[in-house]
Design an enzyme around this catalytic site. Structure first.
Site, mmCIF file in Angstrom:
data_model
loop_
_atom_site.group_PDB
_atom_site.id
_atom_site.type_symbol
_atom_site.label_atom_id
_atom_site.label_comp_id
_atom_site.label_asym_id
_atom_site.label_seq_id
_atom_site.Cartn_x
_atom_site.Cartn_y
_atom_site.Cartn_z
ATOM 1 N N LYS A 21 0.933 -1.220 -0.198
ATOM 2 C CA LYS A 21 0.100 -0.111 -0.326
ATOM 3 C C LYS A 21 1.226 1.329 -0.168
ATOM 4 O O LYS A 21 0.995 2.421 -0.760
ATOM 5 C CB LYS A 21 -0.852 -0.024 1.279
ATOM 6 C CG LYS A 21 -1.422 1.153 0.919
ATOM 7 C CD LYS A 21 -2.185 1.413 2.798
ATOM 8 C CE LYS A 21 -1.310 2.114 4.030
ATOM 9 N NZ LYS A 21 -1.823 2.989 4.189
ATOM 10 N N ASN A 22 2.310 0.586 0.581
ATOM 11 C CA ASN A 22 2.682 2.551 0.993
ATOM 12 C C ASN A 22 3.932 2.742 0.336
ATOM 13 O O ASN A 22 4.231 3.723 -0.339
ATOM 14 C CB ASN A 22 3.965 2.181 2.468
ATOM 15 C CG ASN A 22 2.687 2.435 3.864
ATOM 16 O OD1 ASN A 22 1.573 3.302 3.274
ATOM 17 N ND2 ASN A 22 2.768 1.573 4.823
ATOM 18 N N CYS A 61 -5.012 7.561 9.036
ATOM 19 C CA CYS A 61 -5.316 7.880 10.566
ATOM 20 C C CYS A 61 -5.187 8.392 11.301
ATOM 21 O O CYS A 61 -4.378 8.961 12.187
ATOM 22 C CB CYS A 61 -4.754 5.907 10.898
ATOM 23 S SG CYS A 61 -5.038 4.853 9.646
ATOM 24 N N VAL A 74 7.669 6.897 16.810
ATOM 25 C CA VAL A 74 7.526 7.598 15.481
ATOM 26 C C VAL A 74 6.235 8.070 15.388
ATOM 27 O O VAL A 74 6.691 9.299 15.281
ATOM 28 C CB VAL A 74 7.602 6.592 14.672
ATOM 29 C CG1 VAL A 74 6.799 7.147 13.379
ATOM 30 C CG2 VAL A 74 8.905 5.141 14.419
ATOM 31 N N ASP A 116 4.439 0.612 12.370
ATOM 32 C CA ASP A 116 2.445 -0.087 11.855
ATOM 33 C C ASP A 116 3.153 -1.907 12.213
ATOM 34 O O ASP A 116 2.157 -2.242 12.011
ATOM 35 C CB ASP A 116 2.303 0.051 10.052
ATOM 36 C CG ASP A 116 2.716 0.919 9.994
ATOM 37 O OD1 ASP A 116 1.902 2.012 10.444
ATOM 38 O OD2 ASP A 116 2.524 1.691 8.745
ATOM 39 N N ARG A 135 -2.688 10.110 3.579
ATOM 40 C CA ARG A 135 -2.437 10.981 3.447
ATOM 41 C C ARG A 135 -1.174 11.548 1.633
ATOM 42 O O ARG A 135 -0.607 12.587 2.102
ATOM 43 C CB ARG A 135 -1.134 10.514 3.990
ATOM 44 C CG ARG A 135 -1.038 10.247 5.572
ATOM 45 C CD ARG A 135 -1.557 11.386 7.134
ATOM 46 N NE ARG A 135 -0.116 12.339 7.116
ATOM 47 C CZ ARG A 135 -0.030 13.026 7.544
ATOM 48 N NH1 ARG A 135 -1.196 14.104 7.613
ATOM 49 N NH2 ARG A 135 1.327 14.258 7.402
#
Length: 465
Positions: free
Chosen positions: A22-23, A119, A335, A313, A94
């Site tokens: 996804k990222n 999120c 983070v 994550d 984002r």
């Protein structure tokens, strides 16, 4: 809205495939806006965040052909229809803020980007993005609008390469600066840059596109500006977050799951911590098999960090794993400042977790003098009981799924679209691994998951031309 019922106590067994990251995929779509050439992507994940990013890119002129079954997507943006991103995208993810870096070199018009979403796991400010882009010559102003607000940006005098030192190796700020640096005149040097695998993936794609770009071991990225671009074919890396998630679910449920596509290179830190608590894994040429290898042992100190550290994550599902590990463990989140809110629900299920505002067990972090609960002590092993759960965000969502899988009795989980943002066909994969799951529709009819559920849809189809 539909809810998912999970009856726990069944070990997960079988095989799943990690979808494209996804990222990575969402950022590659934005990066393709730099040129007017065709880009073809393979291993494209069929997830909510890609849906939203495609819709956003189409809004400004991208043409898209997406074969979801094959995981292939062709995109081309011959010309921009607009440089205004509608406010309906402000709370989506984002990605909108990255449009500034991508579009500054593509248009002389003002770029209008709504307030960033994603999120609700912390403040996640975009100051580092703005400061870096302004150093390259962008003019950026924040203005309040009807509902939220928007950034207005332009580079009427063009972008010019310079030396930029990021105050923190932020992934988003690094990506935005890279995108802007591609079309800037001269050389852009980014120091203290993020070097996550998804950043490297972006760099590989941009090199294919025409960029002259290097990355050094000291977190320095150098970019020679260009406006000469080429057509690209690119295969998206497997999602290391999804791969780790299924691995933790397998071990916590005392099962055995082979995750096809899981890449050893991008999961070294995670696998070390998994081995420390007694989790079993076997690295193979085409993936990693995760298995329960006896009682899990806690007494672990875990600290999240930027790559190559332990990924933030991975933290939430790993905490669930620690609730099933004997002994006292400490987790320090460095983070994001507000990522332990999900533990309240785990405590209601029976977990023994105590959040703290102090930096516990290791180095002081940038949240040390602030009143955020960014550390936690977990005492295990504790049995969990099923309950009604509302998912607040993507990664907490999978942690709740894990907790429900190992809990006594049945859990009812709502807020499924959060998980659908980042996990492809997660309900079908759960069913294929033998989990006792059923989807309850609004009219209260129950859909039992068939044995082979790998083709079940996750969400309504987006109309993509």
């Amino acid at each position: 809205m539909d809810v998912l019922k999970i009856t726990g106590g069944i070990p997960l067994k079988g095989q799943v495939k990690a979808a494209g990251a996804k990222n990575a995929m969402t950022k590659l779509l934005v990066a393709s806006l730099l040129s007017d050439k065709k880009c073809t992507f393979y291993n494209v994940p069929n997830i909510g965040d890609v849906e939203v990013t495609v819709s956003l890119c189409q809004e400004i002129g991208m043409e898209v052909r997406w074969d979801r079954a094959a995981g292939i997507m062709e995109v081309i943006t011959k010309e921009l229809k607009t440089s205004y991103i509608p406010q309906r995208f402000s709370g989506s993810n984002r990605i909108p803020i990255l449009m500034i870096g991508a579009l500054l070199g593509r248009t002389d018009q003002d770029i209008i980007v709504p307030t960033a979403g994603g999120c609700p796991i912390g403040q996640r400010p975009v100051d580092f993005h703005i400061q870096a882009l302004e150093q390259l010559g962008a003019v950026i102003e924040y203005r309040g609008m009807k509902r939220e607000g928007a950034y207005f940006a332009h580079a009427h005098n063009g972008l010019k390469g310079t030396l930029i030192t990021l105050p923190y190796p932020s992934v988003g700020a690094t990506e935005n600066t890279i995108l802007a640096g591609i079309t800037a005149r001269g050389v852009t040097v980014i120091k203290n840059a993020a070097i996550e695998p998804e950043i490297v993936e972006l760099i590989l794609f941009l090199q294919k596109l025409g960029a002259i770009i290097t990355i050094d071991v000291d977190r320095t990225i150098r970019i020679q500006g260009t406006r000469r671009f080429y057509e690209v074919e690119h295969t998206v890396i497997p999602d290391r977050i999804e791969a780790a998630s299924w691995g933790m679910a397998a071990i916590s449920s005392k099962g055995k799951v082979f995750v096809e596509g899981a890449q050893h290179l991008n999961m070294i830190t995670f696998l070390n911590k998994l081995r420390e608590v007694g989790g079993g894994f076997d690295v193979r040429s085409n993936g990693i098999e995760f298995f329960y290898d006896g009682p899990l042992q806690g007494g672990l100190h875990l600290e999240t960090d930027v790559h190559p550290g332990f990924m933030t994550d991975w933290q939430q599902p790993f905490v669930v794993l620690l609730t099933q590990s004997s002994g006292t463990s400490v987790v320090h989140e460095t983070v994001y400042e507000n990522r332990f809110g999900y533990t309240d629900t785990l405590k209601e299920m029976g977990a023994d977790i105590t959040p703290f505002r102090q930096c516990l067990g290791g180095k002081s972090c940038r949240f040390a003098s602030q009143s955020f609960s960014h550390s936690a002590i977990i005492k295990g092993a504790t049995p969990l009981v099923g309950k009604e759960i509302r998912i607040p965000d993507l990664r907490a969502g999978f942690a709740y799924i894990m907790a429900a899988l190992i809990a006594n009795d049945t859990s009812t989980i709502s807020g499924l679209p959060f998980i659908q943002r980042g996990y492809e066909n997660f309900i079908g994969k759960l069913a294929d691994l033998g989990a006792n799951v059923s989807l309850v529709e609004e009219e209260k009819n129950v859909k039992e998951m068939p044995e082979n559920s790998s083709k079940l849809p996750l969400f309504a189809e987006l109309q993509v031309n």
